[in-house]
Design a protein around this motif. Structure first.
Motif, PDB file in Angstrom:
ATOM      1  N   UNK A  12       0.849  -1.192   0.000  1.00 31.95           N
ATOM      2  CA  UNK A  12       0.000   0.000   0.000  1.00 31.95           C
ATOM      3  C   UNK A  12       0.885   1.242   0.000  1.00 31.95           C
ATOM      4  N   UNK A  13       0.785   2.017  -1.078  1.00 32.84           N
ATOM      5  CA  UNK A  13       1.498   3.292  -1.124  1.00 32.84           C
ATOM      6  C   UNK A  13       0.751   4.309  -0.268  1.00 32.84           C
ATOM      7  N   UNK A  14       1.456   5.328   0.181  1.00 35.35           N
ATOM      8  CA  UNK A  14       0.839   6.326   1.043  1.00 35.35           C
ATOM      9  C   UNK A  14      -0.137   7.227   0.299  1.00 35.35           C
ATOM     10  N   UNK A  15      -1.206   7.645   0.985  1.00 36.23           N
ATOM     11  CA  UNK A  15      -2.144   8.599   0.404  1.00 36.23           C
ATOM     12  C   UNK A  15      -1.519   9.992   0.395  1.00 36.23           C
ATOM     13  N   UNK A  16      -1.964  10.800  -0.531  1.00 36.13           N
ATOM     14  CA  UNK A  16      -1.515  12.190  -0.550  1.00 36.13           C
ATOM     15  C   UNK A  16      -2.146  12.974   0.592  1.00 36.13           C
ATOM     16  N   UNK A  17      -1.410  13.938   1.120  1.00 35.53           N
ATOM     17  CA  UNK A  17      -1.970  14.784   2.170  1.00 35.53           C
ATOM     18  C   UNK A  17      -3.055  15.700   1.621  1.00 35.53           C
ATOM     19  N   UNK A  18      -3.975  16.125   2.471  1.00 39.41           N
ATOM     20  CA  UNK A  18      -5.063  16.997   2.043  1.00 39.41           C
ATOM     21  C   UNK A  18      -4.586  18.443   1.925  1.00 39.41           C
ATOM     22  N   UNK A  19      -5.160  19.128   0.934  1.00 40.52           N
ATOM     23  CA  UNK A  19      -4.965  20.565   0.886  1.00 40.52           C
ATOM     24  C   UNK A  19      -5.780  21.219   2.000  1.00 40.52           C
ATOM     25  N   UNK A 131      -8.086  30.931  -6.091  1.00 39.58           N
ATOM     26  CA  UNK A 131      -8.280  32.375  -6.101  1.00 39.58           C
ATOM     27  C   UNK A 131      -8.421  32.873  -7.538  1.00 39.58           C
ATOM     28  N   UNK A 132      -9.360  33.780  -7.762  1.00 38.85           N
ATOM     29  CA  UNK A 132      -9.558  34.358  -9.096  1.00 38.85           C
ATOM     30  C   UNK A 132     -10.066  35.785  -8.932  1.00 38.85           C
ATOM     31  N   UNK A 133     -10.241  36.461 -10.047  1.00 38.51           N
ATOM     32  CA  UNK A 133     -10.707  37.851  -9.996  1.00 38.51           C
ATOM     33  C   UNK A 133     -12.140  37.952  -9.495  1.00 38.51           C
ATOM     34  N   UNK A 134     -12.878  36.844  -9.623  1.00 38.37           N
ATOM     35  CA  UNK A 134     -14.274  36.871  -9.185  1.00 38.37           C
ATOM     36  C   UNK A 134     -14.484  36.123  -7.875  1.00 38.37           C
ATOM     37  N   UNK A 135     -13.466  35.453  -7.440  1.00 37.31           N
ATOM     38  CA  UNK A 135     -13.547  34.704  -6.183  1.00 37.31           C
ATOM     39  C   UNK A 135     -12.297  35.013  -5.367  1.00 37.31           C
ATOM     40  N   UNK A 136     -12.362  36.104  -4.607  1.00 36.68           N
ATOM     41  CA  UNK A 136     -11.191  36.574  -3.889  1.00 36.68           C
ATOM     42  C   UNK A 136     -10.954  35.812  -2.581  1.00 36.68           C
ATOM     43  N   UNK A 137     -11.961  35.129  -2.119  1.00 34.32           N
ATOM     44  CA  UNK A 137     -11.825  34.396  -0.854  1.00 34.32           C
ATOM     45  C   UNK A 137     -12.364  32.977  -1.006  1.00 34.32           C
ATOM     46  N   UNK A 138     -11.708  32.159  -1.815  1.00 34.67           N
ATOM     47  CA  UNK A 138     -12.200  30.793  -2.052  1.00 34.67           C
ATOM     48  C   UNK A 138     -12.060  29.913  -0.807  1.00 34.67           C
ATOM     49  N   UNK A 139     -13.019  29.085  -0.642  1.00 31.56           N
ATOM     50  CA  UNK A 139     -12.957  28.128   0.459  1.00 31.56           C
ATOM     51  C   UNK A 139     -12.818  26.689  -0.056  1.00 31.56           C
ATOM     52  N   UNK A 140     -12.607  26.587  -1.339  1.00 28.23           N
ATOM     53  CA  UNK A 140     -12.456  25.245  -1.906  1.00 28.23           C
ATOM     54  C   UNK A 140     -11.042  24.705  -1.653  1.00 28.23           C
ATOM     55  N   UNK A 141     -10.951  23.423  -1.454  1.00 27.88           N
ATOM     56  CA  UNK A 141      -9.662  22.716  -1.397  1.00 27.88           C
ATOM     57  C   UNK A 141      -9.934  21.263  -1.782  1.00 27.88           C
ATOM     58  N   UNK A 142      -8.921  20.514  -2.085  1.00 27.74           N
ATOM     59  CA  UNK A 142      -9.118  19.116  -2.497  1.00 27.74           C
ATOM     60  C   UNK A 142      -8.387  18.165  -1.549  1.00 27.74           C
ATOM     61  N   UNK A 143      -8.945  16.981  -1.441  1.00 34.50           N
ATOM     62  CA  UNK A 143      -8.325  15.948  -0.628  1.00 34.50           C
ATOM     63  C   UNK A 143      -7.160  15.312  -1.398  1.00 34.50           C
ATOM     64  N   UNK A 144      -6.287  14.687  -0.664  1.00 29.29           N
ATOM     65  CA  UNK A 144      -5.189  13.979  -1.312  1.00 29.29           C
ATOM     66  C   UNK A 144      -5.683  12.735  -2.041  1.00 29.29           C
ATOM     67  N   UNK A 145      -4.947  12.339  -3.084  1.00 25.38           N
ATOM     68  CA  UNK A 145      -5.306  11.164  -3.864  1.00 25.38           C
ATOM     69  C   UNK A 145      -4.812   9.913  -3.122  1.00 25.38           C
ATOM     70  N   UNK A 146      -5.612   8.875  -3.134  1.00 25.85           N
ATOM     71  CA  UNK A 146      -5.234   7.620  -2.463  1.00 25.85           C
ATOM     72  C   UNK A 146      -4.046   6.984  -3.175  1.00 25.85           C
ATOM     73  N   UNK A 147      -3.137   6.430  -2.408  1.00 26.96           N
ATOM     74  CA  UNK A 147      -2.005   5.708  -2.986  1.00 26.96           C
ATOM     75  C   UNK A 147      -2.424   4.355  -3.529  1.00 26.96           C
TER      76      UNK A 147
END
Length: 337
Positions: A12-19, A131-147
């Motif tokens: 089992x390879x390690x999972x990626x850490x979450x953003x 972050x973008x010109x229309x979204x100055x305070x994004x709350x999105x992030x992604x989880x790490x990919x499973x190994x």
């Protein structure tokens, strides 16, 4: 150390850490903006062939190998740390198969060859990336990919220049002990050799200069071995990499020609490619019959199989020098074994 040439392990390879979603909150900075870092990469799993091993016994007692997860991202634009990779060490000549035991993933047949068997997961993205010109305070992030995770089979096929084949008690172990410093088990009953044994023939001891080569003594074969009778064909796999097959037939056996043909048929049934390998035929135990009888059997067998036959005796060392010289002609010249 026990000999083990096959093992099934879970990797089992390690999972990626979450953003992470984070924002700068510093004095005198009114609009800090997003500062979530990415997660770290998960650890990968590698398999490496090394020359100081000759068995897979380590994988009998531990079958599960897991790399660690990458560190999660942090605020203030801090990325998570990547996890360390892990490396499993196996003998040279180890093949890596998928769980179906048929799909070959890698053949680790050279020193220091490395194969990535499972890749660590990629780290997730922090909100800094959204972050973008229309979204100055994004709350999105992604989880790490499973190994990656999988079960694999490790199969060891020893690498030797010459493979000794023949029926049980044909004198293979005795010959190996005389030609090399190997000390395989020797007894006056069948199937004394239960595991392959390796020996190095040093050319200097036979006035052949710096030429060295490796001989493998394989457990004896009996009729039906290709169908699993006796020790079956499990150990025949160790002869697949040999450059030359040294076929021993006991001169004091009931029917040397029948015994020779039976072994050849088992080899052909197991692997037509191995059947086509170069072969030398020896009548062993030459000291158990008189010279006239030995010559008669030698001539009859050579005529029937249409190739030269050499009579030897490991006990008296009769014709062993001629044998080593003949073997050396089939072996690429090298000084390190």
């Amino acid at each position: 150390m026990k000999f083990l040439d096959e093992a099934k392990i879970y990797i089992k390879a390690g999972d990626g850490g979450d953003g992470v979603a984070a924002f700068r909150r510093e004095k005198f900075i009114e609009f800090g903006g997003p500062s979530g870092g990415d997660g770290g990469r998960g650890g990968s799993v590698f398999i490496k062939a090394v020359e100081n091993l000759n068995t897979l016994i380590d994988y009998r007692y531990q079958q599960h190998f897991k790399a660690k997860k990458g560190q999660n991202g942090m605020g203030r634009d801090k990325y998570g740390r990547a996890a360390d990779d892990i490396t499993l060490f196996v003998p040279i000549g180890t093949e890596v198969y998928a769980e179906d035991k048929e799909t070959l993933l890698c053949d680790l047949n050279t020193k220091d060859m490395v194969f990535q068997v499972a890749k660590g997961g990629k780290g997730g993205l922090g909100n800094l990336h959204f972050k973008s010109s229309t979204n100055r305070a994004p709350r999105q992030f992604t989880r790490g990919v499973a190994g990656q995770e999988l079960w694999v089979w490790l199969k060891l096929k020893i690498i030797a220049d010459v493979g000794l084949v023949g029926m049980p008690n044909a004198g293979k172990s005795t010959l190996l002990s005389v030609l090399s410093a190997a000390r395989p088990k020797i007894a006056d009953y069948p199937f004394t050799t239960l595991i392959p044994a390796l020996g190095v023939v040093h050319g200097k001891e036979w006035n052949l200069g710096d030429l060295n080569f490796v001989i493998a003594d394989l457990p004896g074969l009996i009729e039906g071995a290709s169908d699993g009778v006796g020790l079956g064909t499990r150990f025949l796999a160790h002869a697949e990499r040999c450059k030359l097959l040294l076929h021993l037939v006991a001169i004091d056996g009931n029917d040397p020609l029948k015994n020779y043909k039976m072994i050849r048929q088992e080899i052909k049934s197991y692997s037509p490619a191995m059947f086509e390998k170069p072969e030398m035929v020896l009548l062993s135990r030459g000291d158990t019959v008189d010279d006239a009888t030995a010559k008669k059997i030698q001539q009859q067998l050579a005529k029937k199989i249409k190739q030269p036959v050499l009579v030897i005796s490991s006990k008296t060392r009769h014709h062993l020098k001629e044998l080593v010289v003949a073997l050396a002609q089939h072996i690429p010249r090298r000084t390190a074994v």
